[in-house]
Design an enzyme around this catalytic site. Structure first.
Site, PDB file in Angstrom:
ATOM      1  N   HIS A  17       1.139  -1.269   0.079  1.00 10.32           N
ATOM      2  CA  HIS A  17      -0.082   0.042   0.265  1.00 10.32           C
ATOM      3  C   HIS A  17       0.760   1.325   0.188  1.00 10.32           C
ATOM      4  O   HIS A  17       0.560   2.241  -0.730  1.00 10.32           O
ATOM      5  CB  HIS A  17      -1.134   0.356   0.874  1.00 10.32           C
ATOM      6  CG  HIS A  17      -1.461  -1.092   1.574  1.00 10.32           C
ATOM      7  ND1 HIS A  17      -1.766  -2.451   2.766  1.00 10.32           N
ATOM      8  CD2 HIS A  17      -3.118  -1.802   0.677  1.00 10.32           C
ATOM      9  CE1 HIS A  17      -3.040  -2.520   2.434  1.00 10.32           C
ATOM     10  NE2 HIS A  17      -3.204  -2.856   1.260  1.00 10.32           N
ATOM     11  N   LYS A  41     -17.983  -6.453   7.234  1.00 10.72           N
ATOM     12  CA  LYS A  41     -16.214  -7.202   7.964  1.00 10.72           C
ATOM     13  C   LYS A  41     -15.987  -7.511   9.104  1.00 10.72           C
ATOM     14  O   LYS A  41     -16.348  -6.194   9.838  1.00 10.72           O
ATOM     15  CB  LYS A  41     -15.641  -6.697   7.335  1.00 10.72           C
ATOM     16  CG  LYS A  41     -15.443  -7.303   5.119  1.00 10.72           C
ATOM     17  CD  LYS A  41     -14.427  -6.761   4.817  1.00 10.72           C
ATOM     18  CE  LYS A  41     -14.142  -7.258   2.814  1.00 10.72           C
ATOM     19  NZ  LYS A  41     -12.080  -6.965   2.825  1.00 10.72           N
TER      20      LYS A  41
HETATM   21  O1  PNS Z   1      -8.803  -2.899   0.129  1.00 11.51           O
HETATM   22  P1  PNS Z   1      -9.976  -3.597  -0.603  1.00 11.51           P
HETATM   23  O2  PNS Z   1     -10.521  -4.311   0.542  1.00 11.51           O
HETATM   24  O3  PNS Z   1      -9.738  -4.691  -1.460  1.00 11.51           O
HETATM   25  O4  PNS Z   1     -10.921  -1.743  -1.362  1.00 11.51           O
HETATM   26  C1  PNS Z   1     -12.225  -2.023  -1.938  1.00 11.51           C
HETATM   27  C2  PNS Z   1     -12.179  -1.241  -1.614  1.00 11.51           C
HETATM   28  C3  PNS Z   1     -13.022  -0.831  -0.252  1.00 11.51           C
HETATM   29  C4  PNS Z   1     -11.872   0.042  -2.527  1.00 11.51           C
HETATM   30  C5  PNS Z   1     -14.206  -1.356  -2.061  1.00 11.51           C
HETATM   31  O5  PNS Z   1     -15.065  -2.524  -1.312  1.00 11.51           O
HETATM   32  C6  PNS Z   1     -15.146  -0.177  -1.630  1.00 11.51           C
HETATM   33  O6  PNS Z   1     -15.225   0.803  -2.662  1.00 11.51           O
HETATM   34  N1  PNS Z   1     -16.192  -0.393  -1.131  1.00 11.51           N
HETATM   35  C7  PNS Z   1     -17.383   0.747  -0.815  1.00 11.51           C
HETATM   36  C8  PNS Z   1     -18.771  -0.167  -1.315  1.00 11.51           C
HETATM   37  C9  PNS Z   1     -18.960   0.322  -2.804  1.00 11.51           C
HETATM   38  O7  PNS Z   1     -18.080   1.574  -3.407  1.00 11.51           O
HETATM   39  N2  PNS Z   1     -19.060  -0.958  -3.359  1.00 11.51           N
HETATM   40  C10 PNS Z   1     -19.298  -0.433  -4.900  1.00 11.51           C
HETATM   41  C11 PNS Z   1     -18.001  -0.513  -5.367  1.00 11.51           C
HETATM   42  S1  PNS Z   1     -18.864  -2.432  -6.639  1.00 11.51           S
END
Ligand code: PNS
Length: 160
Positions: A17, A41
């Site tokens: 990251h 989660k």
């Molecule tokens: O570090 P990660 O877990 O890969 O991050 C994933 C994240 C947080 C970027 C993704 O799950 C997200 O944007 N979640 C918020 C809900 C959302 O917007 N979902 C629709 C996107 S398809």
């Protein structure tokens, strides 16, 4: 001006990251690293802990802000005026999910484009999940996370 958002779970932040954050900070006028508060989660670290950890390890990067958000990334993008969403791509296995997410976000928030940074090769294997698993079994995680994060992870597992 390009104001970038790097959303994620960061549970915990890893060298992978940090590599993406550093490189993005050189490309965009500002970068906000935002921790998703995901009730679905059960993370190892609370949102506040993750925000603090990110603030610590990124303290020398001038154009960075650390925040948290709940709900859709697209809504957070809209309400804060970001025009770039950053995601790191480690390997082809990330691609399908990331592509789907980028396309969905573009429909929901057309004002922002997703920019993928390919993770440096030395971190291409690294994930927060594997770091936690190695730490859980008492393995060496010094090559995966900064010293201060290593201590916090082991402290957590000792408490459990
Ligand atoms: O570090 P990660 O877990 O890969 O991050 C994933 C994240 C947080 C970027 C993704 O799950 C997200 O944007 N979640 C918020 C809900 C959302 O917007 N979902 C629709 C996107 S398809």
């Amino acid at each position: 001006m390009a104001h970038a958002l790097y959303p994620g779970s960061f549970d915990p932040v890893t060298f992978g990251h940090i590599d993406v954050i550093r490189r993005a900070s050189a490309l965009f006028d500002s970068i906000t690293v935002a921790v998703l508060n995901n009730g679905a989660k059960s993370p190892l670290f609370s949102v506040d802990e993750r925000v603090n950890m990110l603030g610590d390890v990124c303290r020398d990067i001038p154009n960075i802000k650390v925040d948290s958000f709940s709900g859709l990334t697209a809504d957070y993008v809209k309400s804060n005026g970001y025009n770039v969403i950053i995601r790191g791509l480690r390997a082809v296995t990330d691609f399908e999910y990331e592509l789907q997410m980028a396309q969905t976000n573009r429909k929901l928030a057309p004002e922002a484009d997703t920019v993928f940074l390919t993770t440096s090769l030395e971190y291409a294997y690294l994930s927060s999940t594997t770091v936690k698993e190695v730490a859980y079994f008492g393995g060496d995680i010094s090559k995966f996370v900064p010293k201060e994060i290593e201590k916090l992870i082991f402290d957590k597992y000792k408490k459990k």
